[in-house]
Every structure is written in structure tokens, then in C-alpha cells.
Scaffold this motif. Structure first.
Motif, PDB file in Angstrom:
ATOM      1  N   MET A  81      37.718  34.535  29.201  1.00  0.00           N
ATOM      2  CA  MET A  81      38.016  35.806  29.855  1.00  0.00           C
ATOM      3  C   MET A  81      38.864  36.645  28.915  1.00  0.00           C
ATOM      4  SD  MET A  81      38.953  34.506  33.629  1.00  0.00           S
ATOM      5  CE  MET A  81      39.060  36.069  34.431  1.00  0.00           C
ATOM      6  N   VAL A  86      41.375  40.930  33.932  1.00  0.00           N
ATOM      7  CA  VAL A  86      41.933  40.735  35.284  1.00  0.00           C
ATOM      8  C   VAL A  86      43.175  41.623  35.442  1.00  0.00           C
ATOM      9  CG1 VAL A  86      41.090  38.412  35.813  1.00  0.00           C
ATOM     10  CG2 VAL A  86      43.061  38.667  34.318  1.00  0.00           C
ATOM     11  N   LYS A  90      45.627  38.233  31.123  1.00  0.00           N
ATOM     12  CA  LYS A  90      45.285  36.813  31.015  1.00  0.00           C
ATOM     13  C   LYS A  90      45.779  36.301  29.670  1.00  0.00           C
ATOM     14  CE  LYS A  90      42.281  33.321  30.214  1.00  0.00           C
ATOM     15  NZ  LYS A  90      42.595  33.078  28.820  1.00  0.00           N
ATOM     16  N   ARG A  97      40.993  26.091  33.218  1.00  0.00           N
ATOM     17  CA  ARG A  97      39.906  26.653  34.038  1.00  0.00           C
ATOM     18  C   ARG A  97      38.746  27.090  33.146  1.00  0.00           C
ATOM     19  NH1 ARG A  97      38.649  31.847  34.970  1.00  0.00           N
ATOM     20  NH2 ARG A  97      37.300  32.252  36.760  1.00  0.00           N
ATOM     21  N   ILE A 101      35.009  25.615  33.330  1.00  0.00           N
ATOM     22  CA  ILE A 101      33.854  26.487  33.631  1.00  0.00           C
ATOM     23  C   ILE A 101      32.841  26.421  32.480  1.00  0.00           C
ATOM     24  CG2 ILE A 101      33.125  28.881  34.045  1.00  0.00           C
ATOM     25  CD1 ILE A 101      35.535  29.253  35.800  1.00  0.00           C
ATOM     26  N   ALA A 132      36.580  40.819  35.333  1.00  0.00           N
ATOM     27  CA  ALA A 132      36.352  39.777  36.339  1.00  0.00           C
ATOM     28  C   ALA A 132      36.615  40.343  37.731  1.00  0.00           C
ATOM     29  CB  ALA A 132      37.271  38.593  36.083  1.00  0.00           C
ATOM     30  N   ASP A 133      35.638  40.231  38.602  1.00  0.00           N
ATOM     31  CA  ASP A 133      35.827  40.671  39.985  1.00  0.00           C
ATOM     32  C   ASP A 133      35.146  39.677  40.920  1.00  0.00           C
ATOM     33  OD1 ASP A 133      36.931  42.634  41.773  1.00  0.00           O
ATOM     34  OD2 ASP A 133      34.874  43.221  42.226  1.00  0.00           O
ATOM     35  N   GLY A 134      35.365  38.384  40.636  1.00  0.00           N
ATOM     36  CA  GLY A 134      34.761  37.338  41.464  1.00  0.00           C
ATOM     37  C   GLY A 134      33.391  36.939  40.959  1.00  0.00           C
ATOM     38  N   GLY A 135      33.060  35.657  41.154  1.00  0.00           N
ATOM     39  CA  GLY A 135      31.716  35.172  40.828  1.00  0.00           C
ATOM     40  C   GLY A 135      31.400  35.148  39.345  1.00  0.00           C
ATOM     41  N   THR A 136      32.409  34.942  38.505  1.00  0.00           N
ATOM     42  CA  THR A 136      32.136  35.043  37.057  1.00  0.00           C
ATOM     43  C   THR A 136      31.314  33.867  36.533  1.00  0.00           C
ATOM     44  OG1 THR A 136      34.227  34.000  36.448  1.00  0.00           O
ATOM     45  CG2 THR A 136      34.201  36.414  36.578  1.00  0.00           C
ATOM     46  N   ARG A 137      31.526  32.651  37.103  1.00  0.00           N
ATOM     47  CA  ARG A 137      30.765  31.513  36.552  1.00  0.00           C
ATOM     48  C   ARG A 137      29.271  31.696  36.820  1.00  0.00           C
ATOM     49  NH1 ARG A 137      33.771  26.798  39.032  1.00  0.00           N
ATOM     50  NH2 ARG A 137      35.295  28.469  39.183  1.00  0.00           N
ATOM     51  N   ASP A 177      35.875  39.825  44.716  1.00  0.00           N
ATOM     52  CA  ASP A 177      37.152  39.181  44.410  1.00  0.00           C
ATOM     53  C   ASP A 177      38.022  38.922  45.650  1.00  0.00           C
ATOM     54  OD1 ASP A 177      38.676  38.023  42.398  1.00  0.00           O
ATOM     55  OD2 ASP A 177      40.020  39.755  42.346  1.00  0.00           O
ATOM     56  N   ASP A 180      36.659  36.147  47.635  1.00  0.00           N
ATOM     57  CA  ASP A 180      36.903  34.894  46.932  1.00  0.00           C
ATOM     58  C   ASP A 180      38.361  34.442  47.146  1.00  0.00           C
ATOM     59  OD1 ASP A 180      36.559  32.750  45.314  1.00  0.00           O
ATOM     60  OD2 ASP A 180      36.138  33.849  43.488  1.00  0.00           O
ATOM     61  N   LYS A 181      39.284  35.406  47.000  1.00  0.00           N
ATOM     62  CA  LYS A 181      40.717  35.079  47.082  1.00  0.00           C
ATOM     63  C   LYS A 181      41.162  34.764  48.504  1.00  0.00           C
ATOM     64  CE  LYS A 181      42.954  37.198  43.119  1.00  0.00           C
ATOM     65  NZ  LYS A 181      42.247  38.337  42.497  1.00  0.00           N
TER      66      LYS A 181
HETATM   67  N1  UDP Z   1      40.866  35.281  38.282  1.00  0.00           N
HETATM   68  C1  UDP Z   1      41.984  35.956  37.864  1.00  0.00           C
HETATM   69  N2  UDP Z   1      42.721  35.409  36.831  1.00  0.00           N
HETATM   70  C2  UDP Z   1      42.360  34.249  36.215  1.00  0.00           C
HETATM   71  C3  UDP Z   1      41.222  33.582  36.670  1.00  0.00           C
HETATM   72  C4  UDP Z   1      40.493  34.125  37.703  1.00  0.00           C
HETATM   73  O1  UDP Z   1      42.321  37.004  38.389  1.00  0.00           O
HETATM   74  O2  UDP Z   1      43.058  33.809  35.284  1.00  0.00           O
HETATM   75  C5  UDP Z   1      40.046  35.899  39.345  1.00  0.00           C
HETATM   76  C6  UDP Z   1      38.766  36.492  38.764  1.00  0.00           C
HETATM   77  O3  UDP Z   1      38.497  37.724  39.372  1.00  0.00           O
HETATM   78  C7  UDP Z   1      37.719  35.481  39.150  1.00  0.00           C
HETATM   79  C8  UDP Z   1      38.266  35.017  40.507  1.00  0.00           C
HETATM   80  O4  UDP Z   1      39.655  34.936  40.288  1.00  0.00           O
HETATM   81  O5  UDP Z   1      36.443  36.026  39.208  1.00  0.00           O
HETATM   82  C9  UDP Z   1      37.721  33.715  41.002  1.00  0.00           C
HETATM   83  O6  UDP Z   1      37.858  32.719  40.065  1.00  0.00           O
HETATM   84  P1  UDP Z   1      37.116  31.321  40.200  1.00  0.00           P
HETATM   85  O7  UDP Z   1      37.867  30.329  39.411  1.00  0.00           O
HETATM   86  O8  UDP Z   1      36.803  31.028  41.635  1.00  0.00           O
HETATM   87  O9  UDP Z   1      35.743  31.564  39.418  1.00  0.00           O
HETATM   88  P2  UDP Z   1      34.574  32.584  39.687  1.00  0.00           P
HETATM   89  O10 UDP Z   1      34.517  32.886  41.180  1.00  0.00           O
HETATM   90  O11 UDP Z   1      34.871  33.803  38.865  1.00  0.00           O
HETATM   91  O12 UDP Z   1      33.364  31.858  39.208  1.00  0.00           O
END
Ligand code: UDP
Length: 267
Positions: A81, A86, A90, A97, A101, A132-137, A177, A180-181
């Protein structure tokens, strides 16, 4: 909406989500192939506000050599990232993480690839999350799979990926996001669409057996939709429209037509 402030509700009384989507509706998606000049293959994805670029290098000689696999290529995935991706800066050092991933993405992609065609080599997949706005993997898997196809790595098929989550007790496709949060969990998945083989299935939060089955059904449907978008993105790059520069068939036809016209004139 400020993602750092918990919203009052994730599902409105009308049953819509905070960005107005229906529970089974994905965010707007834009896929592009061949976005990096230096890479052997590349692709980008915008999924809502999530923005990711993937670059593939190889098959090429593997360093360090002790990682060599005698019967197939080593698929080396690096997911990172950007510091500015974010709201909080970061830290640039690779986090646990990011390493996890990277491994999860490699394992999701491997079943689709004929890595045995390139023993001892490496195929490098570099994934950079710009925003990054959620669902990045999952978005990263969608882009990486296209980049591998663009690099000409032999594959059984493209791999689409999406997460289905739960918020306010409702199952939702492709979490943003805040969902997700502040939601109750999510189930990222990836499939080989032709066979519906599952190459990624993770679970965060608790789901009943019925919810999990329904989440998978919703996820597989969304993956099939994503697969169509992936194929269209490849076609936009590789299948030239009639008359477009590079359309060899059209140019051959044109030459034949011109040749015939000249012959007729000379008759
Ligand atoms: N995120 C963040 N800081 C970080 C890591 C993640 O703000 O250091 C946010 C980012 O928007 C990410 C979300 O948290 O998409 C969810 O992270 P997760 O680990 O669930 O993976 P993702 O949903 O992106 O696959």
C-alpha cells in the motif's frame, strides 16, 4: 463521508447502503490492461474509490537462487500500500498484513496458472495500492489476473474476486471502507468461473451456515459479472475494431480489394 466517523446506520430503512447501493450491487468498476510500459503485463482497477495497479515481470531468472522450484515457476506476489493510500500515513516498511495478503493473493492465482511450463523461473507480480477504500485484496486479484494474461502467462482462465460482508444483519456484496470497518464481518472469495472452483475463501467475523452459503452464492454471481468485465478489458486491448490500425485481417482484406480494383481497372 469521513471514513473515520462511524455512520449512524449502514443500511437505511429503505434497505439501501450508505452509498445508495442495493445489497447485491457492486461499486462502479473500471479495468484497464497494459497500463505500464516497462512491465511484461499490467492492469489497473478502480473499484469505487479503491485504485490499484498490478505489474507482471517474467517468466525470468529467479534470484535468490535458493527459492528455485525445479518443476515449476515460482509465483512471487508483492502487495504493497502506498504511504498516501489511506487517511493515516501508512508506514512504508512492509507490514505483516501486506505480507499475509501477498501470500493470500499468490495462493488465489496459482490454481489458474500453468507454472509447470517454466521450471526454475520466477513470475513476479507487483501490486501497488494507490488508494484504499475497502476490498483491496479482492480488487488486487482482479487486476493481477488481468496483468498475468497481458504478460502472456498460460492460464486456465482469469480469476475474478469479491468480498461479501455483513452489516446490520444483512449480506452485502463488495464492501466499501465503512462497511468493512463497522460491519459484522466479510468473506473474501475468488473463483475460476468456468468450473466454479474456489481459489480463495476467507472469513472475518461470524456467519451462520445459511449466511455463509448465501454469501457464497452472492459472491459467485458477482465474480461471474466481474469475469465479463475482465474479458471486455482484455478485448478492448487485444481485439481491434474493424478498420482500426493493427487489424491485420482488415488490412489484408483491404489489400486484396485494392488489388482486385486495380485488376478490374486494367481490364
Ligand atoms: N486499511 C487502512 N490502513 C491500513 C490497512 C488497511 O486504512 O494500514 C483500510 C483500507 O481501506 C483497507 C481496509 O482497511 O481496504 C480493509 O482492510 P483489510 O485488511 O480488511 O483488507 P481489504 O478489505 O482491503 O482486502
Amino acid at each position: 463521508m469521513n471514513p473515520e466517523v462511524k455512520p449512524d446506520f449502514l443500511i437505511s430503512p429503505e434497505g439501501l447502503r450508505i452509498d445508495g447501493r442495493r445489497p447485491d450491487e457492486m461499486r462502479p468498476i473500471e479495468l484497464k490492461v497494459g497500463v505500464l510500459k516497462q512491465a511484461d503485463g499490467s492492469a489497473s482497477i478502480r473499484q469505487g474509490k479503491t485504485y490499484i495497479i498490478a505489474g507482471v515481470y517474467g517468466p525470468r531468472e529467479l534470484h535468490p537462487r535458493h527459492l528455485t522450484l525445479n518443476d515449476r515457476a515460482y509465483l512471487r506476489v508483492v502487495y504493497r500500500m502506498a504511504t498516501f493510500s489511506v487517511p493515516d500515513r501508512k508506514r512504508p516498511a512492509p507490514s505483516r498484513r501486506e505480507r499475509e495478503i501477498s501470500m493470500v493473493i499468490a495462493n488465489s492465482l496459482k490454481p489458474a496458472l500453468f507454472l509447470e511450463e517454466f521450471p526454475k523461473a520466477v513470475v513476479d507480480v507487483f501490486i501497488q495500492v494507490i488508494q484504499a477504500d475497502g476490498g483491496t485484496r479482492c480488487a488486487a486479484i482482479n487486476a493481477a489476473s488481468l496483468a498475468l494474461a497481458d504478460a502472456g502467462i498460460p492460464m486456465r482462465g482469469l480469476i475474478p474476486s469479491v468480498a461479501v460482508g455483513k452489516a446490520d444483519g444483512k449480506l452485502l456484496v463488495d464492501l466499501g471502507d465503512e462497511e468493512d470497518k463497522y460491519g459484522q464481518g466479510d468473506v473474501p472469495m475468488a473463483i475460476i468461473p468456468q468450473t466454479e472452483e474456489i481459489t480463495l475463501l476467507q472469513q472475518d467475523g461470524s456467519f451462520t451456515k445459511e449466511e455463509l452459503v448465501e454469501a457464497m452464492r452472492m459472491g459467485i454471481n458477482s465474480c461471474k459479472y466481474l469475469h465479463e468485465l475482465q474479458k471486455e478489458a482484455l478485448k478492448r486491448t487485444y481485439v481491434k475494431k474493424p478498420g482500426e490500425e493493427g487489424d491485420d485481417d482488415y488490412e489484408d482484406d483491404l489489400e486484396t480489394d485494392l488489388g482486385e480494383a486495380e485488376l478490374m481497372e486494367g481490364e
